[in-house]
Design a protein around this motif. Sequence first.
Motif, PDB file in Angstrom:
ATOM      1  N   ARG A 139       0.812  -1.218   0.000  1.00  0.00           N
ATOM      2  CA  ARG A 139       0.000   0.000   0.000  1.00  0.00           C
ATOM      3  C   ARG A 139       0.844   1.266   0.000  1.00  0.00           C
ATOM      4  NH1 ARG A 139      -4.844  -1.106  -1.996  1.00  0.00           N
ATOM      5  NH2 ARG A 139      -6.105  -2.484  -0.701  1.00  0.00           N
ATOM      6  N   THR A 210      -6.684   0.694  -6.064  1.00  0.00           N
ATOM      7  CA  THR A 210      -6.706   1.577  -4.907  1.00  0.00           C
ATOM      8  C   THR A 210      -7.700   1.043  -3.889  1.00  0.00           C
ATOM      9  OG1 THR A 210      -8.406   2.947  -5.936  1.00  0.00           O
ATOM     10  CG2 THR A 210      -6.104   3.561  -6.318  1.00  0.00           C
ATOM     11  N   PRO A 211      -7.616   1.483  -2.635  1.00  0.00           N
ATOM     12  CA  PRO A 211      -8.565   0.985  -1.641  1.00  0.00           C
ATOM     13  C   PRO A 211     -10.013   1.269  -1.994  1.00  0.00           C
ATOM     14  CG  PRO A 211      -6.709   2.053  -0.571  1.00  0.00           C
ATOM     15  CD  PRO A 211      -6.561   2.323  -2.039  1.00  0.00           C
TER      16      PRO A 211
END
Length: 366
Positions: A139, A210-211
């Motif tokens: 991340r 992406t989250p």
Amino acid sequence: MFRAHQHNRRCPAHHPVPTRIPILPYRRLRSRRPRRPPTAAHRPMSENSTPTTPIHTWIGVVTTILAPTTLITALCYYFGYIYTRKKLAFFGVDCDALGFTSSDYVRGSVTVLYAPLLFLLVGWFAAVWVGDYARRSIRTGQRPHLVRTIGRTALAVGTAFMLTGIVGVVAAGYTASLALISWVFSPIALGVGGLLAVGGYWALTISTTTPSTHDTTPTARVSQVLVISVIVLALFSVMHSFASWLGDNDAQTIAHNLWAKESVVSVVRAERLDVPANLIAETLVETPPGQPPLFRYECFRTLVARSDLWVLVPAKWSTDNGYAVILPADSSLVSLSRSTDFKDIAEAHTDIVTTPWQCPERAPIP
């Protein structure tokens, strides 16, 4: 004066009448700077939504599969049966003829499942922490190309391992010489390949999304279910092979220690047994006049002892000269004795083939 006063009230140019201005509530001035998109930690969640991570997802899948008590009991019964059958088959005894209950097989599975479950729990604990550390490292965005390369490599190697394992299982059915590959190499290849495929796909998914956009597609879900099924089947096959190997290994250990065992068994019964004279010593027991003769048989060792039957083997048992007898408990008088002298004599005469007696307890004690 009254008129002047009235005139003045009608002329707002000379005397304007004050009006009330509404006072608006105070509002906080907001900054004109552009707002940043909320991160995953500060993103608002609805009341029904809960944060999910890959670790929690895998834990949920595993607990859903392994939670039912019936499934756990069935697995214990199966592996206990394989272990017991393999151990007794080494001595030429069929466990189905002894009438073991389900509880007997479940108790026997403790020996089989203890070490694998300990290894599995330690591996699962390590995988959880390593996976969480890897997820946080990915991340951060450091070296994304390296992460993607590792993910693609793991996915490709895992797929190759699974294909190799499937080919080994299919080929073993046509060639008898590949049976060892089917029971040893193929399950390991399938299990390791499945783990590499899952890890590689997970690394690619985490590094390329992406989250906020991380969502599993139906195709990915089906692929994950199939890979998990392959891993479970491979683990089941490995456990089957391990139970068979452990039963055979324990049987060899028991056979090796029969001669020097301190606890010995003697059988006294009215019916004569057809026993080999070089393995079992038969003597006639004196009885009062008018009673049928009794026969005593010595040099037995206990293999299985139950309330309804006994499975006995001679102290000189070997694979070339094996013998076993199943006696009902209500038709014979079984006596047990223990002495360290028997063990001392056995250790002094390790060559059991050339000894003039059938067992150490038949030797003259100095």
